[in-house]
Scaffold this motif. Structure first.
Motif, PDB file in Angstrom:
ATOM      1  N   SER A 102       1.644 -28.367  29.218  1.00 19.41           N
ATOM      2  CA  SER A 102       2.468 -28.519  28.020  1.00 19.41           C
ATOM      3  C   SER A 102       2.371 -27.311  27.095  1.00 19.41           C
ATOM      4  O   SER A 102       3.218 -27.146  26.216  1.00 19.41           O
ATOM      5  N   VAL A 103       1.372 -26.442  27.285  1.00 19.24           N
ATOM      6  CA  VAL A 103       1.196 -25.316  26.354  1.00 19.24           C
ATOM      7  C   VAL A 103       1.780 -24.011  26.884  1.00 19.24           C
ATOM      8  O   VAL A 103       1.810 -23.022  26.159  1.00 19.24           O
ATOM      9  N   ILE A 104       2.229 -23.988  28.131  1.00 17.70           N
ATOM     10  CA  ILE A 104       2.624 -22.693  28.698  1.00 17.70           C
ATOM     11  C   ILE A 104       3.992 -22.253  28.177  1.00 17.70           C
ATOM     12  O   ILE A 104       4.852 -23.067  27.853  1.00 17.70           O
ATOM     13  N   ASP A 166      10.063 -19.228  16.677  1.00 17.45           N
ATOM     14  CA  ASP A 166       9.864 -18.059  17.534  1.00 17.45           C
ATOM     15  C   ASP A 166       8.387 -17.784  17.752  1.00 17.45           C
ATOM     16  O   ASP A 166       7.964 -17.451  18.865  1.00 17.45           O
ATOM     17  N   HIS A 167       7.602 -17.916  16.693  1.00 18.50           N
ATOM     18  CA  HIS A 167       6.157 -17.698  16.806  1.00 18.50           C
ATOM     19  C   HIS A 167       5.545 -18.720  17.752  1.00 18.50           C
ATOM     20  O   HIS A 167       4.753 -18.364  18.637  1.00 18.50           O
ATOM     21  N   ILE A 168       5.930 -19.995  17.589  1.00 18.90           N
ATOM     22  CA  ILE A 168       5.379 -21.051  18.435  1.00 18.90           C
ATOM     23  C   ILE A 168       5.729 -20.819  19.898  1.00 18.90           C
ATOM     24  O   ILE A 168       4.902 -21.021  20.795  1.00 18.90           O
ATOM     25  N   GLU A 169       6.949 -20.382  20.155  1.00 18.57           N
ATOM     26  CA  GLU A 169       7.404 -20.207  21.531  1.00 18.57           C
ATOM     27  C   GLU A 169       6.789 -18.993  22.219  1.00 18.57           C
ATOM     28  O   GLU A 169       6.662 -18.972  23.443  1.00 18.57           O
ATOM     29  N   THR A 170       6.397 -17.977  21.464  1.00 16.20           N
ATOM     30  CA  THR A 170       5.993 -16.712  22.091  1.00 16.20           C
ATOM     31  C   THR A 170       4.530 -16.336  21.901  1.00 16.20           C
ATOM     32  O   THR A 170       3.981 -15.614  22.734  1.00 16.20           O
ATOM     33  N   ASP A 171       3.900 -16.792  20.830  1.00 16.74           N
ATOM     34  CA  ASP A 171       2.518 -16.370  20.561  1.00 16.74           C
ATOM     35  C   ASP A 171       1.548 -17.217  21.372  1.00 16.74           C
ATOM     36  O   ASP A 171       1.553 -18.448  21.282  1.00 16.74           O
ATOM     37  N   ARG A 172       0.706 -16.568  22.128  1.00 15.34           N
ATOM     38  CA  ARG A 172      -0.233 -17.277  23.008  1.00 15.34           C
ATOM     39  C   ARG A 172      -1.141 -18.216  22.230  1.00 15.34           C
ATOM     40  O   ARG A 172      -1.518 -19.284  22.721  1.00 15.34           O
ATOM     41  N   SER A 173      -1.487 -17.845  21.006  1.00 15.90           N
ATOM     42  CA  SER A 173      -2.436 -18.641  20.231  1.00 15.90           C
ATOM     43  C   SER A 173      -1.816 -19.905  19.640  1.00 15.90           C
ATOM     44  O   SER A 173      -2.529 -20.787  19.169  1.00 15.90           O
ATOM     45  N   ALA A 174      -0.491 -20.014  19.656  1.00 18.59           N
ATOM     46  CA  ALA A 174       0.187 -21.168  19.041  1.00 18.59           C
ATOM     47  C   ALA A 174       0.327 -22.320  20.026  1.00 18.59           C
ATOM     48  O   ALA A 174       1.295 -23.076  19.981  1.00 18.59           O
ATOM     49  N   HIS A 175      -0.635 -22.459  20.923  1.00 15.18           N
ATOM     50  CA  HIS A 175      -0.487 -23.404  22.030  1.00 15.18           C
ATOM     51  C   HIS A 175      -0.451 -24.861  21.576  1.00 15.18           C
ATOM     52  O   HIS A 175       0.188 -25.687  22.215  1.00 15.18           O
ATOM     53  N   LEU A 176      -1.113 -25.202  20.473  1.00 13.58           N
ATOM     54  CA  LEU A 176      -1.105 -26.607  20.084  1.00 13.58           C
ATOM     55  C   LEU A 176       0.306 -27.055  19.698  1.00 13.58           C
ATOM     56  O   LEU A 176       0.783 -28.084  20.184  1.00 13.58           O
TER      57      LEU A 176
END
Length: 370
Positions: A102-104, A166-176
């Motif tokens: 779900s986080v990828i 955009d940040h949620i979709e692309t930044d690796r750290s925004a996985h939650l």
């Protein structure tokens, strides 16, 4: 090869472990019904007590998961290949379950779909209300060795969310938020090429309701009452006073020279002691000052979800934040003290066991040398 693959991708804290236990216990009956739940290589090695395919997915996607190192991914390369060969070697429908998927991000989804190579890949998402999931995630965060307060935890999540889609979709750290923003999650997999995305809602109890809805989502409504249902709870979380005690313990442990493994053993012993108690205090709940914010987030996510192609199985009301049903009374000093006493007893029992082991070792050495 499997012409149809179903990916159950979580999300975390939505009953995924319960479902995986049901799938594992009923694997033979599922095959007769036309759906195969493949055995993952790490089960055969005896490394896992929960039958899912997360570790094998590390072998393909590696550091796409923020908690997976290059070395860890390399360890699972053969596991992924073995699982993939298994899926491709047999016709029909294969069901894989890994909540970490779900986080990828979108490029990783394309990699996974290309690797699977099936004509149809359906995605099933199981979900609960944010008002239940976020407190549960925080206490799990503490169980994993952290000591951040719930207030700071939520403040960090709010800052992450406010950075936008955009940040949620692309930044690796925004996985939650990539997992728990359900509208974005459903749209991401649909846009990436999943032939069908289903969102299964659950109010949490009774557990068999979640299974019934899941069986409908995977196309087996006649399997709504499987031959075997787990009788024990898959996960038992910590209560509010227990979480506060363990958080303080984690902070104290970091000031010592104990290794990570020793710290994990301590947490496991303390958690087991907590879970054996009859009276444990209230569950972790969102602080009163955050309840309106959580309700707003839930409504935003529901609005987004309803504008996606996702098929809803269940009741969307399950995903709303019902503040009136939540007990928000903070833990009392007495409850925290009682939890602290239980933690101390768990550590004392560990020390006593270690003393006994050392005494027996000395006796054995003495006998061997005399």
């Amino acid at each position: 090869m499997a012409a149809r693959i179903i990916l159950h991708i979580g999300v975390q804290k939505s009953g995924t472990t319960f479902l995986q236990h049901v799938l594992q216990a009923n694997a033979d009956a599922l095959v007769k019904a036309g759906v195969r739940y493949p055995v993952s290589p790490d089960w055969a090695r005896g490394k896992r007590t929960v039958a899912n395919h997360e570790w094998a997915s590390y072998g393909l996607l590696g550091t796409e998961f923020p908690w997976v190192s290059h070395d860890r991914a390399s360890e699972e390369t053969s596991s992924w290949q073995t699982l993939l060969d298994d899926v491709k070697s047999r016709p029909g429908t294969a069901l894989l379950s890994a909540e970490a998927l779900s986080v990828i991000r979108t490029p990783a989804i394309h990699r996974l779909l290309d690797a699977l190579g099936a004509d149809e890949v359906e995605v099933v998402i199981t979900a609960r209300s944010l008002g239940w999931a976020l407190p549960s995630l925080w206490q799990q965060h503490i169980r994993n060795g952290r000591s951040v307060s719930f207030e700071r935890y939520l403040t960090g999540l709010a800052a992450e969310r406010e950075k936008g889609r955009d940040h949620i979709e692309t930044d690796r750290s925004a996985h939650l938020w990539r997992a728990f923003h359900l509208g974005g999650l459903a749209q991401r997999w649909s846009d990436a090429g999943a032939t069908r995305v289903s969102v299964v809602t659950t109010p949490g109890k009774p557990p068999h309701l979640l299974w019934q809805r899941f069986a409908e989502a995977i196309g087996l409504p006649s399997f709504a009452e499987p031959p075997t249902m787990p009788t024990d709870r898959a996960h038992t979380g910590l209560t509010a006073p227990e979480t506060l005690v363990l958080s303080s313990m984690n902070a104290a442990i970091r000031q010592t020279s104990w290794s990570g493994q020793n710290a994990d053993l301590i947490r496991q012993a303390v958690t087991a002691r907590f879970q054996s108690r009859a009276k444990r205090g209230n569950k972790v709940a969102a602080p009163p000052q955050w309840q309106d914010r959580l309700a707003e987030w839930a409504e935003e996510d529901l609005a987004t979800l309803q504008n996606t192609p996702a098929h809803i199985v269940g009741d969307l009301e399950d995903l709303r934040y019902a503040q009136s049903t939540e007990s928000t009374a903070p833990p009392t000093h007495e409850e925290i003290a009682q939890a602290g006493a239980e933690a101390a007893l768990a550590l004392a029992a560990m020390a006593l066991q270690e003393t006994r082991i050392q005494r027996n070792v000395r006796r054995l050495r003495h006998r061997l040398t005399t």
